[in-house]
Design a protein around this motif. Structure first.
Motif, PDB file in Angstrom:
ATOM      1  N   PRO A   1       0.803  -1.221   0.000  1.00  0.00           N
ATOM      2  CA  PRO A   1       0.000   0.000   0.000  1.00  0.00           C
ATOM      3  C   PRO A   1       0.840   1.279   0.000  1.00  0.00           C
ATOM      4  N   VAL A   2       0.317   2.293  -0.661  1.00  0.00           N
ATOM      5  CA  VAL A   2       0.898   3.631  -0.626  1.00  0.00           C
ATOM      6  C   VAL A   2       0.590   4.249   0.738  1.00  0.00           C
ATOM      7  N   SER A   3       1.598   4.827   1.382  1.00  0.00           N
ATOM      8  CA  SER A   3       1.398   5.465   2.683  1.00  0.00           C
ATOM      9  C   SER A   3       1.435   6.991   2.621  1.00  0.00           C
ATOM     10  N   GLN A   4       2.129   7.553   1.607  1.00  0.00           N
ATOM     11  CA  GLN A   4       2.231   9.007   1.474  1.00  0.00           C
ATOM     12  C   GLN A   4       2.223   9.383   0.001  1.00  0.00           C
ATOM     13  N   VAL A   5       1.598  10.514  -0.321  1.00  0.00           N
ATOM     14  CA  VAL A   5       1.616  11.047  -1.685  1.00  0.00           C
ATOM     15  C   VAL A   5       1.929  12.537  -1.639  1.00  0.00           C
ATOM     16  N   ALA A   6       2.593  13.024  -2.691  1.00  0.00           N
ATOM     17  CA  ALA A   6       2.887  14.454  -2.806  1.00  0.00           C
ATOM     18  C   ALA A   6       2.986  14.806  -4.281  1.00  0.00           C
ATOM     19  N   PHE A   7       2.013  15.569  -4.790  1.00  0.00           N
ATOM     20  CA  PHE A   7       2.050  16.035  -6.166  1.00  0.00           C
ATOM     21  C   PHE A   7       3.225  16.986  -6.345  1.00  0.00           C
ATOM     22  N   HIS A   8       3.896  16.887  -7.493  1.00  0.00           N
ATOM     23  CA  HIS A   8       4.957  17.829  -7.837  1.00  0.00           C
ATOM     24  C   HIS A   8       4.358  19.235  -7.941  1.00  0.00           C
ATOM     25  N   PRO A   9       5.047  20.272  -7.463  1.00  0.00           N
ATOM     26  CA  PRO A   9       4.463  21.618  -7.459  1.00  0.00           C
ATOM     27  C   PRO A   9       4.334  22.258  -8.834  1.00  0.00           C
ATOM     28  N   LEU A  10       5.007  21.714  -9.847  1.00  0.00           N
ATOM     29  CA  LEU A  10       4.986  22.337 -11.172  1.00  0.00           C
ATOM     30  C   LEU A  10       4.500  21.405 -12.270  1.00  0.00           C
ATOM     31  N   ASN A  11       4.768  20.107 -12.148  1.00  0.00           N
ATOM     32  CA  ASN A  11       4.499  19.171 -13.229  1.00  0.00           C
ATOM     33  C   ASN A  11       3.493  18.104 -12.822  1.00  0.00           C
ATOM     34  N   ALA A  12       2.997  17.362 -13.815  1.00  0.00           N
ATOM     35  CA  ALA A  12       1.917  16.408 -13.602  1.00  0.00           C
ATOM     36  C   ALA A  12       2.444  15.027 -13.247  1.00  0.00           C
ATOM     37  N   TYR A  13       3.144  14.917 -12.129  1.00  0.00           N
ATOM     38  CA  TYR A  13       3.467  13.611 -11.596  1.00  0.00           C
ATOM     39  C   TYR A  13       3.527  13.644 -10.082  1.00  0.00           C
ATOM     40  N   VAL A  14       3.505  12.446  -9.513  1.00  0.00           N
ATOM     41  CA  VAL A  14       3.301  12.295  -8.080  1.00  0.00           C
ATOM     42  C   VAL A  14       4.457  11.521  -7.466  1.00  0.00           C
ATOM     43  N   ALA A  15       4.942  11.989  -6.321  1.00  0.00           N
ATOM     44  CA  ALA A  15       5.856  11.199  -5.501  1.00  0.00           C
ATOM     45  C   ALA A  15       5.010  10.357  -4.558  1.00  0.00           C
ATOM     46  N   ALA A  16       5.339   9.072  -4.470  1.00  0.00           N
ATOM     47  CA  ALA A  16       4.592   8.164  -3.602  1.00  0.00           C
ATOM     48  C   ALA A  16       5.557   7.405  -2.707  1.00  0.00           C
ATOM     49  N   GLY A  17       5.252   7.383  -1.411  1.00  0.00           N
ATOM     50  CA  GLY A  17       5.982   6.562  -0.452  1.00  0.00           C
ATOM     51  C   GLY A  17       5.121   5.391  -0.047  1.00  0.00           C
ATOM     52  N   TYR A  18       5.758   4.252   0.235  1.00  0.00           N
ATOM     53  CA  TYR A  18       5.027   3.009   0.476  1.00  0.00           C
ATOM     54  C   TYR A  18       5.262   2.472   1.885  1.00  0.00           C
ATOM     55  N   GLN A  19       4.429   1.531   2.262  1.00  0.00           N
ATOM     56  CA  GLN A  19       4.533   0.918   3.583  1.00  0.00           C
ATOM     57  C   GLN A  19       5.839   0.157   3.772  1.00  0.00           C
ATOM     58  N   ASP A  20       6.494  -0.239   2.683  1.00  0.00           N
ATOM     59  CA  ASP A  20       7.765  -0.951   2.805  1.00  0.00           C
ATOM     60  C   ASP A  20       8.971  -0.023   2.696  1.00  0.00           C
ATOM     61  N   GLY A  21       8.751   1.298   2.673  1.00  0.00           N
ATOM     62  CA  GLY A  21       9.842   2.261   2.641  1.00  0.00           C
ATOM     63  C   GLY A  21      10.273   2.710   1.260  1.00  0.00           C
ATOM     64  N   ALA A  22       9.737   2.117   0.205  1.00  0.00           N
ATOM     65  CA  ALA A  22      10.091   2.524  -1.156  1.00  0.00           C
ATOM     66  C   ALA A  22       9.481   3.880  -1.485  1.00  0.00           C
ATOM     67  N   ILE A  23      10.155   4.616  -2.379  1.00  0.00           N
ATOM     68  CA  ILE A  23       9.635   5.892  -2.883  1.00  0.00           C
ATOM     69  C   ILE A  23       9.845   5.914  -4.388  1.00  0.00           C
ATOM     70  N   LEU A  24       8.810   6.304  -5.118  1.00  0.00           N
ATOM     71  CA  LEU A  24       8.959   6.444  -6.564  1.00  0.00           C
ATOM     72  C   LEU A  24       8.151   7.628  -7.056  1.00  0.00           C
ATOM     73  N   LEU A  25       8.473   8.042  -8.289  1.00  0.00           N
ATOM     74  CA  LEU A  25       7.706   9.063  -8.991  1.00  0.00           C
ATOM     75  C   LEU A  25       6.912   8.394 -10.089  1.00  0.00           C
ATOM     76  N   ALA A  26       5.690   8.847 -10.295  1.00  0.00           N
ATOM     77  CA  ALA A  26       4.841   8.325 -11.365  1.00  0.00           C
ATOM     78  C   ALA A  26       4.274   9.499 -12.150  1.00  0.00           C
ATOM     79  N   ARG A  27       4.423   9.445 -13.473  1.00  0.00           N
ATOM     80  CA  ARG A  27       3.963  10.533 -14.330  1.00  0.00           C
ATOM     81  C   ARG A  27       2.605  10.193 -14.921  1.00  0.00           C
ATOM     82  N   GLN A  28       1.701  11.166 -14.943  1.00  0.00           N
ATOM     83  CA  GLN A  28       0.339  10.914 -15.384  1.00  0.00           C
ATOM     84  C   GLN A  28       0.211  10.633 -16.874  1.00  0.00           C
ATOM     85  N   ASP A  29       0.875  11.420 -17.716  1.00  0.00           N
ATOM     86  CA  ASP A  29       0.559  11.368 -19.136  1.00  0.00           C
ATOM     87  C   ASP A  29       1.004  10.077 -19.808  1.00  0.00           C
ATOM     88  N   ASP A  30       2.173   9.533 -19.416  1.00  0.00           N
ATOM     89  CA  ASP A  30       2.655   8.316 -20.075  1.00  0.00           C
ATOM     90  C   ASP A  30       2.878   7.158 -19.110  1.00  0.00           C
TER      91      ASP A  30
END
Length: 357
Positions: free
Chosen positions: A275-304
């Motif tokens: 499960p995702v535990s934290q989310v933070a939209f980028h302040p300028l662009n259309a992608y999201v930083a997501a933190g997970y219950q296992d400590g991983a962090i990734l960025l995901a872009r909406q358009d592609d």
């Protein structure tokens, strides 16, 4: 107030999936309870009462000890921080080490919700009560039918929304005495967020769902699809998308139309089994930083739908994420005490696949 010039033990270089230097990570040796941006500095609060103002590196951090218990809640007040503690206090903390007690509960009940609004208005919740410091206006106390689940000032008006069992109470301070409006829906309502244009209010439910209202006519809507509580909410720069935690996917709800997400399904990004535990939209662009219950962090872009892993899974859920205003740096913290700064300007863009700030 004591300071530690090198407060983060074991600072190391952090590498992402691209194998390039992304930043640094260190240890606070206590659970991170919040990560936020105050002015131009990141601030990290901990379960043992510390407030760390981070600089460009951990060596430049200022770590203060305004409390000797858990910091339960925190919010930026310009370049300083308002925190709520587990001994019933609301404290105002500056990076210079100045700590002022804004309020104290004689019963020492938890102050587990704090909020700030326009003109540096401040509010904090203790039990069933919300206390306010309204600058030039007199302070006041607002009572509610149950313990407070969340509170937030409206971005564009002098209103405060308070979630609790049975719905949300909206207080309008443009009127004296303040006007009260109740938005009803059964169940316990926890974290709360206004849309950026003041048109909608969304709450996280105890039952693992979101519920929302359109303020113009009190029309309400349910947002389902969560196996766990969606406790982290983040709006896109224009306020037309709401990113949420609580599922293995990053779920994005559209607020582009006058009806918001009514009758629609969420967009899903970056499916994982954790499960995702934290989310933070980028302040300028259309992608999201997501933190997970296992400590991983990734960025995901909406358009592609491309992704960039910036922290591999480790022990301890991600408990806080915050972007710098220019979107070039991302700060994070975890429940096992790790805290880090990801600096995307250090990446060679031509060699990195996925979203780039």
């Amino acid at each position: 107030m004591p300071r530690m010039p090198r407060p983060l033990s074991g600072a190391t270089r952090a590498e992402g999936a691209a194998g390039k230097l992304l930043g640094f990570e260190g240890e606070l040796d206590a659970p991170v309870t919040a990560v936020l941006l105050a002015g131009d500095r990141f601030v990290v609060t901990t379960g043992d009462g510390r407030v760390a103002f981070l600089g460009d590196s951990f060596d430049a951090a200022e770590v203060l000890q305004p409390h000797h218990g858990a910091v339960l809640s925190a919010v930026a007040v310009e370049s300083s921080v308002l925190i709520g503690t587990d001994d019933g206090r609301a404290l105002h903390v500056t990076s210079e080490g100045n700590v002022s007690e804004v309020w104290r509960d004689p019963r020492k009940q938890w102050v587990d919700r704090v909020a700030t609004g326009r003109r540096t208005w401040m509010a904090w919740a203790c039990g069933k009560s919300v206390h306010l410091h309204l600058g030039e206006l007199r302070d006041c106390k607002l009572e509610h039918p149950s313990s407070i689940g969340g509170l937030a000032f409206a971005p564009k008006s002098d209103r405060l929304a308070v979630s609790h069992y049975g719905g949300v109470t909206v207080w309008d301070f443009s009127i004296t005495p303040p006007a009260k409006r109740v938005l009803e829906w059964k169940g316990m309502h926890l974290d709360l967020s206004w849309s950026l244009d003041d048109r909608f209010i969304v709450t996280a439910m105890q039952e693992g769902a979101l519920h929302g209202w359109r303020l113009s006519d009190a029309a309400d809507f349910q947002m389902n699809g969560y196996p766990s509580k969606p406790r982290s909410l983040s709006w896109s720069r224009r306020g037309d998308w709401l990113a949420t935690s609580g599922a293995g996917d990053i779920l994005l709800w559209s607020f582009k139309t006058k009806n918001g997400p009514m009758g629609t399904s969420p967009q899903s990004l970056s499916r994982r089994s954790v499960p995702v535990s934290q989310v933070a939209f980028h302040p300028l662009n259309a992608y999201v930083a997501a933190g997970y219950q296992d400590g991983a962090i990734l960025l995901a872009r909406q358009d592609d739908m491309k992704e960039l892993l910036v922290r591999h899974a480790k022990d301890g859920a991600v408990t806080g994420l915050a972007w710098s205003r220019d979107g070039r740096r991302l700060a994070y913290g975890t429940e096992d005490g790790a805290t880090g700064l990801v600096d995307f300007s250090l990446l060679e863009e031509r060699k990195v696949k996925g979203p780039k700030p």
